[in-house]
Design an enzyme around this catalytic site. Structure first.
Site, PDB file in Angstrom:
ATOM      1  N   ASN A   9       0.867  -1.173   0.000  1.00 22.39           N
ATOM      2  CA  ASN A   9       0.000   0.000   0.000  1.00 22.39           C
ATOM      3  C   ASN A   9       0.906   1.226   0.000  1.00 22.39           C
ATOM      4  O   ASN A   9       1.515   1.543   1.015  1.00 22.39           O
ATOM      5  CB  ASN A   9      -0.894  -0.031   1.253  1.00 22.39           C
ATOM      6  CG  ASN A   9      -1.725   1.229   1.398  1.00 22.39           C
ATOM      7  OD1 ASN A   9      -1.774   2.061   0.491  1.00 22.39           O
ATOM      8  ND2 ASN A   9      -2.384   1.367   2.537  1.00 22.39           N
ATOM      9  N   LYS A  11       0.151   4.261  -0.265  1.00 18.93           N
ATOM     10  CA  LYS A  11      -0.468   5.451   0.357  1.00 18.93           C
ATOM     11  C   LYS A  11      -0.242   6.686  -0.544  1.00 18.93           C
ATOM     12  O   LYS A  11      -0.233   6.539  -1.761  1.00 18.93           O
ATOM     13  CB  LYS A  11       0.049   5.633   1.784  1.00 18.93           C
ATOM     14  CG  LYS A  11      -0.106   4.337   2.603  1.00 18.93           C
ATOM     15  CD  LYS A  11       0.117   4.498   4.068  1.00 18.93           C
ATOM     16  CE  LYS A  11      -0.077   3.153   4.751  1.00 18.93           C
ATOM     17  NZ  LYS A  11       0.034   3.208   6.198  1.00 18.93           N
ATOM     18  N   HIS A  95      -9.380   1.196   4.998  1.00 17.82           N
ATOM     19  CA  HIS A  95      -8.092   1.369   5.675  1.00 17.82           C
ATOM     20  C   HIS A  95      -8.285   2.290   6.883  1.00 17.82           C
ATOM     21  O   HIS A  95      -9.077   3.234   6.827  1.00 17.82           O
ATOM     22  CB  HIS A  95      -7.055   1.958   4.708  1.00 17.82           C
ATOM     23  CG  HIS A  95      -5.672   1.898   5.273  1.00 17.82           C
ATOM     24  ND1 HIS A  95      -5.206   2.834   6.174  1.00 17.82           N
ATOM     25  CD2 HIS A  95      -4.676   0.994   5.116  1.00 17.82           C
ATOM     26  CE1 HIS A  95      -3.970   2.503   6.528  1.00 17.82           C
ATOM     27  NE2 HIS A  95      -3.622   1.393   5.899  1.00 17.82           N
ATOM     28  N   GLU A  97      -6.612   4.656   7.973  1.00 16.26           N
ATOM     29  CA  GLU A  97      -6.386   6.078   7.689  1.00 16.26           C
ATOM     30  C   GLU A  97      -7.626   6.706   7.052  1.00 16.26           C
ATOM     31  O   GLU A  97      -7.923   7.882   7.271  1.00 16.26           O
ATOM     32  CB  GLU A  97      -5.140   6.237   6.799  1.00 16.26           C
ATOM     33  CG  GLU A  97      -3.869   6.010   7.614  1.00 16.26           C
ATOM     34  CD  GLU A  97      -2.708   5.414   6.843  1.00 16.26           C
ATOM     35  OE1 GLU A  97      -2.720   5.445   5.604  1.00 16.26           O
ATOM     36  OE2 GLU A  97      -1.774   4.900   7.504  1.00 16.26           O
ATOM     37  N   GLU A 167      -5.020  -4.926  10.660  1.00 19.22           N
ATOM     38  CA  GLU A 167      -3.986  -3.908  10.846  1.00 19.22           C
ATOM     39  C   GLU A 167      -4.263  -3.145  12.142  1.00 19.22           C
ATOM     40  O   GLU A 167      -5.066  -2.204  12.144  1.00 19.22           O
ATOM     41  CB  GLU A 167      -4.003  -2.905   9.690  1.00 19.22           C
ATOM     42  CG  GLU A 167      -3.748  -3.515   8.331  1.00 19.22           C
ATOM     43  CD  GLU A 167      -3.204  -2.477   7.345  1.00 19.22           C
ATOM     44  OE1 GLU A 167      -2.119  -2.708   6.822  1.00 19.22           O
ATOM     45  OE2 GLU A 167      -3.859  -1.430   7.138  1.00 19.22           O
ATOM     46  N   GLY A 173       2.876   2.346  10.732  1.00 19.16           N
ATOM     47  CA  GLY A 173       3.817   3.460  10.578  1.00 19.16           C
ATOM     48  C   GLY A 173       4.568   3.820  11.847  1.00 19.16           C
ATOM     49  O   GLY A 173       5.201   4.869  11.925  1.00 19.16           O
ATOM     50  N   SER A 213       3.818  -2.102  10.229  1.00 21.78           N
ATOM     51  CA  SER A 213       5.282  -2.122  10.394  1.00 21.78           C
ATOM     52  C   SER A 213       5.915  -3.453   9.962  1.00 21.78           C
ATOM     53  O   SER A 213       6.862  -3.928  10.597  1.00 21.78           O
ATOM     54  CB  SER A 213       5.665  -1.773  11.838  1.00 21.78           C
ATOM     55  OG  SER A 213       5.227  -0.472  12.168  1.00 21.78           O
TER      56      SER A 213
HETATM   57  P1  13P Z   1       3.276   0.406   7.613  1.00 20.90           P
HETATM   58  O1  13P Z   1       3.770  -0.891   7.017  1.00 20.90           O
HETATM   59  O2  13P Z   1       3.990   1.604   7.139  1.00 20.90           O
HETATM   60  O3  13P Z   1       3.183   0.301   9.111  1.00 20.90           O
HETATM   61  O4  13P Z   1       1.759   0.584   7.090  1.00 20.90           O
HETATM   62  C1  13P Z   1       0.877  -0.468   7.197  1.00 20.90           C
HETATM   63  C2  13P Z   1      -0.356  -0.137   6.444  1.00 20.90           C
HETATM   64  O5  13P Z   1      -1.103   0.740   6.818  1.00 20.90           O
HETATM   65  C3  13P Z   1      -0.626  -0.877   5.214  1.00 20.90           C
HETATM   66  O6  13P Z   1      -1.910  -0.634   4.752  1.00 20.90           O
END
Ligand code: 13P
Length: 252
Positions: A9, A11, A95, A97, A167, A173, A213
């Site tokens: 992803n 982003k 997601h 976010e 997740e 992150g 992560s």
């Molecule tokens: P990270 O791998 O940067 O922690 O992000 C995970 C994520 O949100 C994947 O959709």
């Protein structure tokens, strides 16, 4: 035996040129891999270019979000048909976010999943608890609510097409991944819940990813777990070497 699936992803990262560079690098490192499904989810602006570069490759294309309506006056939105048209096979839905910053709810997730499936896209449905929910011991309760409401009124046939990504928000992150045991426990719960909502046969077929992560050094600990069938990777999917290594390390 469920086939592992590793998805990146990206982003809100990568211009068209940067996206092309990343995907060319991934193709070079991963063209021999046949044991794992590999997916990249670039931002909307790079989908078309990446799609062209992925023709006849073993890497599939995914988008990061979509609208639930087929078309119309929804400024700024992108439809499932448009994603299909540009060459997407997958779409990330719900997601954290999107839930946190853009008002995504279990109800909108539910509508989006239905529309995605109707249009022949495979939804990667994200669930997971926030830090304060984990602190209060509410992890499984939050996941249960997200799944029950997110999958509401989906038929057995429809649900057989989805992938669920667990997740935990506190692991995204932050460099602080869940332990493989924590993820396994949550994902076992998800599979049992799917068994109750549908049946054990369908529950045993649905692929469950872990996200938060994920790095090349830790993916193997996750993939060996009974209910973990892959990963949804954020930061580490933005670099050719690290994403390619995650894919390779996911082969047992
Ligand atoms: P990270 O791998 O940067 O922690 O992000 C995970 C994520 O949100 C994947 O959709």
């Amino acid at each position: 035996m469920r086939r592992p699936i590793i998805a990146g992803n990206w982003k809100m990262n990568k211009t068209i040129d940067e996206a092309a560079e990343l995907v060319v690098g991934l193709k070079r490192q991963l063209y021999t891999i046949s044991e794992v499904d590999i997916v990249v989810c670039p931002p909307f602006t790079a989908l078309s270019q990446v799609s062209k570069l992925l023709i006849d490759s073993n890497i599939s294309l995914g988008a990061q979000d979509m609208h639930w309506e087929e078309e119309g006056a929804y400024t700024g939105e992108v439809s499932a048909g448009m994603l299909k048209n540009v060459g997407c096979r997958y779409v990330i839905i719900g997601h954290s976010e999107r839930r946190q910053y853009f008002g995504e709810t279990n109800e909108t997730v539910n509508k989006k999943i239905k529309t995605a499936i109707c249009n022949g896209l495979i939804p990667i449905v994200c669930v997971g608890e926030r830090l304060e929910e984990q602190d209060k011991g509410l992890t499984l309760e939050v996941i249960r609510e997200q799944i029950e409401n997110g999958l509401k009124k989906l038929s057995r046939e429809e649900v057989s097409h989805i992938i669920i990504a667990y997740e935990p928000v506190w692991a995204i992150g932050t460099g602080r991944n869940a332990t493989a045991q924590q993820a396994q426990e949550a994902q076992h719960f998800i599979r049992e819940l799917l068994g109750k909502l549908y049946d054990t046969e369908i529950a045993s077929r649905i692929r469950l990813q872990y996200g938060g992560s994920v790095k090349p050094e830790i993916i193997a600990q996750f993939i060996v777990q009974e209910d973990i069938d892959g990963a949804l990777v954020g930061g580490a999917s933005l670099d050719v070497d690290s994403f390619a290594q995650i894919v390779k390390n996911a082969i047992l």
